[in-house]
Design an enzyme around this catalytic site. Sequence first.
Site, PDB file in Angstrom:
ATOM      1  N   TRP A  80     -18.583 -14.351 -27.826  1.00 31.58           N
ATOM      2  CA  TRP A  80     -18.692 -13.511 -29.017  1.00 31.58           C
ATOM      3  C   TRP A  80     -18.896 -14.342 -30.285  1.00 31.58           C
ATOM      4  O   TRP A  80     -18.660 -13.874 -31.389  1.00 31.58           O
ATOM      5  CB  TRP A  80     -17.478 -12.599 -29.132  1.00 31.58           C
ATOM      6  CG  TRP A  80     -17.548 -11.456 -28.168  1.00 31.58           C
ATOM      7  CD1 TRP A  80     -18.604 -11.102 -27.382  1.00 31.58           C
ATOM      8  CD2 TRP A  80     -16.522 -10.502 -27.894  1.00 31.58           C
ATOM      9  NE1 TRP A  80     -18.301  -9.994 -26.637  1.00 31.58           N
ATOM     10  CE2 TRP A  80     -17.034  -9.600 -26.924  1.00 31.58           C
ATOM     11  CE3 TRP A  80     -15.223 -10.313 -28.368  1.00 31.58           C
ATOM     12  CZ2 TRP A  80     -16.291  -8.529 -26.422  1.00 31.58           C
ATOM     13  CZ3 TRP A  80     -14.477  -9.241 -27.867  1.00 31.58           C
ATOM     14  CH2 TRP A  80     -15.008  -8.362 -26.912  1.00 31.58           C
ATOM     15  N   GLU A 100     -10.644  -1.917 -18.606  1.00 28.86           N
ATOM     16  CA  GLU A 100     -11.207  -0.639 -19.054  1.00 28.86           C
ATOM     17  C   GLU A 100     -11.570   0.125 -17.795  1.00 28.86           C
ATOM     18  O   GLU A 100     -12.218  -0.414 -16.909  1.00 28.86           O
ATOM     19  CB  GLU A 100     -12.444  -0.890 -19.918  1.00 28.86           C
ATOM     20  CG  GLU A 100     -13.140   0.383 -20.383  1.00 28.86           C
ATOM     21  CD  GLU A 100     -14.099   0.965 -19.370  1.00 28.86           C
ATOM     22  OE1 GLU A 100     -14.161   2.207 -19.280  1.00 28.86           O
ATOM     23  OE2 GLU A 100     -14.765   0.208 -18.653  1.00 28.86           O
ATOM     24  N   CYS A 115     -19.502  -2.701 -35.592  1.00 26.21           N
ATOM     25  CA  CYS A 115     -20.267  -3.912 -35.879  1.00 26.21           C
ATOM     26  C   CYS A 115     -19.330  -5.114 -35.835  1.00 26.21           C
ATOM     27  O   CYS A 115     -18.157  -5.011 -36.189  1.00 26.21           O
ATOM     28  CB  CYS A 115     -20.929  -3.832 -37.256  1.00 26.21           C
ATOM     29  SG  CYS A 115     -22.136  -2.501 -37.397  1.00 26.21           S
ATOM     30  N   HIS A 160     -12.054   4.585 -27.281  1.00 25.70           N
ATOM     31  CA  HIS A 160     -13.258   4.575 -28.110  1.00 25.70           C
ATOM     32  C   HIS A 160     -13.756   5.981 -28.423  1.00 25.70           C
ATOM     33  O   HIS A 160     -14.790   6.151 -29.053  1.00 25.70           O
ATOM     34  CB  HIS A 160     -14.352   3.742 -27.440  1.00 25.70           C
ATOM     35  CG  HIS A 160     -14.021   2.285 -27.408  1.00 25.70           C
ATOM     36  ND1 HIS A 160     -13.362   1.702 -26.347  1.00 25.70           N
ATOM     37  CD2 HIS A 160     -14.208   1.307 -28.316  1.00 25.70           C
ATOM     38  CE1 HIS A 160     -13.176   0.421 -26.598  1.00 25.70           C
ATOM     39  NE2 HIS A 160     -13.680   0.155 -27.782  1.00 25.70           N
ATOM     40  N   GLU A 197     -25.251  -0.155 -43.889  1.00 29.14           N
ATOM     41  CA  GLU A 197     -25.411   1.179 -44.470  1.00 29.14           C
ATOM     42  C   GLU A 197     -25.314   2.285 -43.412  1.00 29.14           C
ATOM     43  O   GLU A 197     -24.753   3.359 -43.667  1.00 29.14           O
ATOM     44  CB  GLU A 197     -26.764   1.279 -45.189  1.00 29.14           C
ATOM     45  CG  GLU A 197     -26.855   0.459 -46.462  1.00 29.14           C
ATOM     46  CD  GLU A 197     -27.357  -0.960 -46.238  1.00 29.14           C
ATOM     47  OE1 GLU A 197     -27.755  -1.613 -47.216  1.00 29.14           O
ATOM     48  OE2 GLU A 197     -27.347  -1.427 -45.068  1.00 29.14           O
TER      49      GLU A 197
END
EC number: 2.1.1.14
Length: 757
Positions: free
Chosen positions: A558, A663, A513, A692, A16
């Site tokens: 991950w 990065e 997420c 990002h 949410e």
Amino acid sequence: MKKSIIAFPRIGSNRELKFALEKYFRKEISEDELQIVAKELRLESWKSQKEAGIDYPISNDFSFYDQTLDLSIALGVIPERYKKLKLNELDTLFALARGFQDEENDVKARPMKKWFNTNYHYIVPEISKETVIKANFSKLLNEYQEAKTAGFETRPTIIGPYTFLILADYLSGVTEDAILSDLIGAYTILFDQLNNLGGEWLQIEEPALVLDQTEEEQQLFIKIYQELLKNKNKLRVLLQTYFGDLRNSYQEIIKLDFDGIGLDFVEGRESVKLVQKYGFPKNKLLFAGVVNGKNIWRNHYQKTLSLLKDLGNIDNIVINTSCSLQHVPVTTENETKLSKEILNHFAFAKEKLVEVSEISEIYVKKNTSLLDKNIALFDKNRVQENIQLKQKIIHLTDKDFIRTPSLVERRADQIKALNLPLLPTTTIGSFPQTPEIRKSRLQYKRGELSKSDYEAFLEEKIKECLELQENIGLDVLVHGEFERNDMVEYFGEQLDGYIFTQKAWVQSYGTRCVKPPIVWGDITRPQAMTVRWSAYAQSQTSKPVKGMLTGPVTILNWSFPREDISLKESTLQLALAVQEEVLDLEKSGVKIIQIDEAALREKLPLRRSDWYSEYLDWAIPAFRLVHSKVKAETQIHTHMCYSEFEDIIPSIDAMDADVISFEASRSQLSIIDALKAHHFQTLVGPGVYDIHSPRIPSSQEIKIQLEKILNKLPIEQVWVNPDCGLKTRGNKETIPSLTHLVEATKEVRKGKITYDK
């Protein structure tokens, strides 16, 4: 025996928070509407904790973006360039996290780094000569009062001053001494304010204590808390640590005037020995982190009870999680597709609340029925061992991990085979996933779209992506990865040994997420995973198209790994599976294969003395195993992001890839100095702009970045690329950004500048 946790997930069981934030960023809802969603999520969290019997529900574990960033805001540690934007507090927070760009302003986001050894990221605080600490703990105090009004006496949590100082970036020769006194003063104000509200406890998180400490750092911690704890009055203060043990400072810490100390007994290998050797004060509560806050497997109650017994005669124990539960999904309740037999083995955040309570009940009330039920779960053989795979790993030799010819020798073959210009331009892999792409993938998964129609759709998107890249003028292309939902889940779905959830989401950063797959058994590759799409893409263009894979270390890091075999064994299983894919890609005509190891550093032990023996000595060879059998002319790329790599540069070079992209833009290209200092042999692509952030870099900005790089590295060694994949960006940002990247590169090439190397 009391029951506690360190923190609870804030994203909501159906993400949410993510969706509300994205609406706010698109200006579809107001700040008031966003705050309503946040309040509902906090209330749900407190209810869940109380219903499970947790004695100390937590407040201030909620954040719109990142708890370290929240602390920067609370302390007034906001660089002047963000203050000049004249935004409200919430939008200033988002500007620090995401950057800000309008007709008058263009400010980059602050650097983002991994939170210790997790896949969560924090926004790095910046300390400069202009920094003035100014306490404003309204968020913490308001959320404490909000909980109290709702009927919950909570323990607010906050990152401590020592960890804040350790994690911060210091500019222009500034040290922590410049702000230390004011920082202690700010926390003293918080103590007073919480006392005035009738607060019972404050949890101060100091995970930096589990890192290697110098004598000066130990003294810094003691100095901070000797001063600070004088001012606690009636407030009880819990020092909460996690991700390791306190072997450098335990003896000194237990002498300080804390009312409770939280120790990690899951990752803290020395924690039990420290308590046994030096004891634990009778006037303090020991918050024992025995329920794993990082993994999703059920707690083995017998082992936990045995551990608690090993602590000796300590009466003042509180059962606790090992770390924040933000690193696991919210609940198994939404998993309707996995069988009950499988789900019985898992405990997500809400289920871990129950585990905390059950361990307490078994320990105090000797509830044998709860214990027997748990024992029965672990007495069964969960999976059948793959003997053939085990033998294959046992019989690996040193030659299996070495690619021939050497890096320098094969470079000439690759130059001839690829015929690329100086400063080759490329992207990291993924392209924007539009609503149309996501909708089609969902329809296919639901059976609403046939396989042939879905594949035709993907072929069309790949063609469009290739055409776009050719029009922009990129030298090495990618197929866009439109068939992939996630760079790990996509592979896990095609490997035997993995199982998948529907809604087991975990926050990685901000609105990002991830849904980590679960390693259930031994891992093998039943068939090719990516060849279909990479081969198709290569057939549509004369330019080289990279085959895109995720490396074995990242796939495991991950995922939620097994606990019944070592990480090394699981990684080698994955390495053999990915090796098969690499060789199939090569056979199909793909000349460049990228094997991403974005998460290489993630499981690196926090203490330097453990780096090699416990991790790098098998993680680096696992990567080499993947590409050891390819031809000399096949160019192997890898990519890494959002971690500190400067101190493991020799190990990265030892991966023996031909090209490595990093990065680098948010960290001001700091990695370049380390590459130069270590005489890095591999070709490199330091990211020249930050994907990002929604801001679009100009050609001039990218040209300046390139000139900085070429002032330190030979032009023949450098590739030009963004920081990371473009999946989460939109085409309106991606197309101009890549266009500017190519324009800047062409200008630098044309200039034929002589660089001081």
